[in-house]
Design a protein around this motif. Sequence first.
Motif, PDB file in Angstrom:
ATOM      1  N   ILE A 147       0.878  -1.167   0.000  1.00 51.56           N
ATOM      2  CA  ILE A 147       0.000   0.000   0.000  1.00 51.56           C
ATOM      3  C   ILE A 147       0.917   1.219   0.000  1.00 51.56           C
ATOM      4  O   ILE A 147       1.857   1.290   0.797  1.00 51.56           O
ATOM      5  N   TYR A 148       0.647   2.133  -0.958  1.00 50.99           N
ATOM      6  CA  TYR A 148       1.442   3.360  -1.019  1.00 50.99           C
ATOM      7  C   TYR A 148       0.611   4.534  -0.540  1.00 50.99           C
ATOM      8  O   TYR A 148      -0.599   4.598  -0.768  1.00 50.99           O
ATOM      9  N   LEU A 149       1.256   5.488   0.121  1.00 51.93           N
ATOM     10  CA  LEU A 149       0.596   6.755   0.435  1.00 51.93           C
ATOM     11  C   LEU A 149       1.630   7.869   0.428  1.00 51.93           C
ATOM     12  O   LEU A 149       2.843   7.612   0.450  1.00 51.93           O
ATOM     13  N   LEU A 150       1.145   9.102   0.352  1.00 54.52           N
ATOM     14  CA  LEU A 150       2.048  10.253   0.329  1.00 54.52           C
ATOM     15  C   LEU A 150       2.034  10.917   1.698  1.00 54.52           C
ATOM     16  O   LEU A 150       0.983  11.280   2.212  1.00 54.52           O
ATOM     17  N   GLY A 151       3.184  11.048   2.303  1.00 55.26           N
ATOM     18  CA  GLY A 151       3.295  11.677   3.606  1.00 55.26           C
ATOM     19  C   GLY A 151       2.921  10.713   4.728  1.00 55.26           C
ATOM     20  O   GLY A 151       2.448   9.608   4.492  1.00 55.26           O
ATOM     21  N   GLU A 152       3.153  11.148   5.975  1.00 53.29           N
ATOM     22  CA  GLU A 152       2.836  10.313   7.133  1.00 53.29           C
ATOM     23  C   GLU A 152       1.326  10.118   7.249  1.00 53.29           C
ATOM     24  O   GLU A 152       0.571  11.068   7.074  1.00 53.29           O
ATOM     25  N   PRO A 153       0.848   8.890   7.527  1.00 48.91           N
ATOM     26  CA  PRO A 153      -0.599   8.711   7.714  1.00 48.91           C
ATOM     27  C   PRO A 153      -1.074   9.409   8.990  1.00 48.91           C
ATOM     28  O   PRO A 153      -0.345   9.484   9.973  1.00 48.91           O
ATOM     29  N   GLU A 154      -2.304   9.917   8.914  1.00 56.29           N
ATOM     30  CA  GLU A 154      -2.875  10.618  10.080  1.00 56.29           C
ATOM     31  C   GLU A 154      -4.286  10.114  10.326  1.00 56.29           C
ATOM     32  O   GLU A 154      -4.942   9.614   9.428  1.00 56.29           O
ATOM     33  N   GLY A 155      -4.763  10.313  11.535  1.00 58.03           N
ATOM     34  CA  GLY A 155      -6.168  10.070  11.880  1.00 58.03           C
ATOM     35  C   GLY A 155      -6.645   8.685  11.501  1.00 58.03           C
ATOM     36  O   GLY A 155      -6.016   7.676  11.814  1.00 58.03           O
TER      37      GLY A 155
ATOM     38  N   ALA B 260      -1.306   6.256 -10.210  1.00 63.82           N
ATOM     39  CA  ALA B 260      -1.612   7.498 -10.924  1.00 63.82           C
ATOM     40  C   ALA B 260      -2.642   8.321 -10.153  1.00 63.82           C
ATOM     41  O   ALA B 260      -2.535   9.545 -10.048  1.00 63.82           O
ATOM     42  N   LYS B 261      -3.635   7.630  -9.574  1.00 59.39           N
ATOM     43  CA  LYS B 261      -4.660   8.349  -8.810  1.00 59.39           C
ATOM     44  C   LYS B 261      -4.081   8.932  -7.528  1.00 59.39           C
ATOM     45  O   LYS B 261      -4.474  10.016  -7.101  1.00 59.39           O
ATOM     46  N   LEU B 262      -3.173   8.188  -6.908  1.00 59.17           N
ATOM     47  CA  LEU B 262      -2.528   8.690  -5.696  1.00 59.17           C
ATOM     48  C   LEU B 262      -1.749   9.961  -6.018  1.00 59.17           C
ATOM     49  O   LEU B 262      -1.819  10.956  -5.285  1.00 59.17           O
ATOM     50  N   ILE B 263      -1.040   9.951  -7.139  1.00 57.60           N
ATOM     51  CA  ILE B 263      -0.252  11.112  -7.549  1.00 57.60           C
ATOM     52  C   ILE B 263      -1.178  12.291  -7.844  1.00 57.60           C
ATOM     53  O   ILE B 263      -0.904  13.431  -7.468  1.00 57.60           O
TER      54      ILE B 263
END
Lengths: 304, 352
Positions: free
Chosen positions: A127-135, A217-220
Amino acid sequence: MLRRSSSFLGILGCLGLFLGCGGGGTSSDDIVRVSRQNNSGTYAYFREAVLGKEGQFKLGSIDQSGSKDVVELVSITPQAIGYSGMGYATPEVKMLAVKAEGADAAVAPTSENAAAGAYPLARGLYIYLLGEPEGATKHYLNWIMSPEGQKIVEDIGYVPMPAVEVTDETAPPEATIKVAGSDTMVNAAQAWAEVYMKKYPQVSIQVSGGGSGVGIAKLIDGTVDLANASRDMKEEEREQAISKSAGKEIKEITTALDALAVYVHKENPLNEIDIEDLKQIYGDGGTIQKWSQVKGYPADDATN
Amino acid sequence: MTLQTSQSEIASGGSKSSGGLSQLLNRISDKLEPVIEWTIWFCGWSSIIFVAAIFLFVAIEAGGFFEQVLDEETNKLEYRWKGFEPIKGFTFKEFFTSINWRPDRYDKPEYGILALLVGTGAVTIGSMILAVPLGLGAAVFISEFCTGRVKETLKIVIELLAAIPSIVWGFIGVVVLGPLIVSATHQLSHIIPGFQPAFVGVNVLNASIILALMSVPVIVSVGEDSLKAVPDSYREAALSLGASRWEIVYRVLFPAAKNGLLAAVLLGVGRAIGETMAVLLCTGHAVNIPTKLTDPARTLTATIASELGEAVRGGDHYRILFFIGVVLFAITFVVNLVADLVVKGIKGQDNA
């Protein structure tokens, strides 16, 4: 009406006859290669693991657009060979044990073997995400890696990661999390979302497939919060992500392992295959065209 | 005229308010008239505007003229003009003459669409060989040889055939027709020595049959309309000269309706070239130049459909797929142009 349709079939038969004779070539010993379309995560992983970093596929394979489609086509085609996720096995197909280069014996594609690192065709599901996960996102990701989340991974047929017990007992805040990406992972992602939403109704999780590339692509583009991917993020995509997100860090979480199985028709006498033979079957410039050339294939017992 | 004036007299005599209303309506319609006129003008020109806009969009995406960048001040994504940048390793010669389609190759991508062009051509020709006789035959039958309830039923059923979504056709091709082709060719190979049976059900033959069935309704309905448009006096004249029904069809109706019939066939060709979902499933989607009907192949449209979703937006692979779109545009344009010229040529002969 009947007469017309029968003459129609007759014409078809004649055409087939002409072209069938003209071409020559296929015999019942020929291997029918089933592959995936050239930007699926499974395709990319298989290429790297079997054909090597610089390896290329031999053109002319039948490219299916889904993991399930590969298994389906193999199940109705006696000469076929295909690769797909371990979880897609049906009674009509057989999974071959795979022998790595230099290994003593072939290893069957089972969860135990993959977790132990013995099976050579296992890859991470990310699983990819941008930046630290929050909440809520952070809570959800922690839950996926907890024993409960990893139990779902195992139930679906993937190899779970070492589970991390969740110590923080606070409930997640109200939120909507959008997830898109890998078709290989979509069943796991949907199961996670369903169980999680039942437990924490204040969080709504929207899961869609589309493929690893679509998810990234959607994450970007910022239209989803999490991208499922069954392959590593490409350099091109990393650059785009950094340039479009004002320098946010790309986070990668390995949620499970997927063992890629090599499938053949259930009547195929073969039970195990060398990685080297797979490379000769699928790779560009590979020499294996016929089943009789494959090591361990009974010479006189060709399938009809 | 007299009736109208008398009516308006009655209306104005009967009540003053309704006279005012009709005047008001008249005034509104006077005002509306230019708007309506303009709307109709726009409807007429819209198709040209849309075609031009779509072509421009496809060409711009293929050229990669814009790039998406983050505006530092507003923190929003913006399109910025980048100018034309050639795709690394792309040459027109390779594009049209190489069969190596490996746009994903990381060190040296190969963009050869020859196999895809041949695949599209093979499937289109194969489907037309089946669909043209079947479609024109059905059109002649419906228009000339049956009447009343049979005619109406056939027309409705054939129109229903056109309403089946292409994904359903594709599914039928894979699940029903595929195994059928495999077993049929195996049966034939036992009867005829030297005949090569098909080992995979998804191949050029499968896609051709499915595409033929998909284009038959188009050919039938347009063909039937053009046969119906031939005046009955032609048929009566031919009958009075002692022509048989077959002679009427072959010697009188076909020459009289040839423009319409050609249009019917070309619409069928258009459907076959442009079809995506069904051929994606039925051809086998293999980068391969088919040498016989039972070989799998791959078409241009199916390649775009299966790869565009996962291509990196704005990347080389993405732009190449859009360039294939430009090629498809060119192919349909040429087909339509040739059709126009042929129809004009036939008309010219008629006048001479």
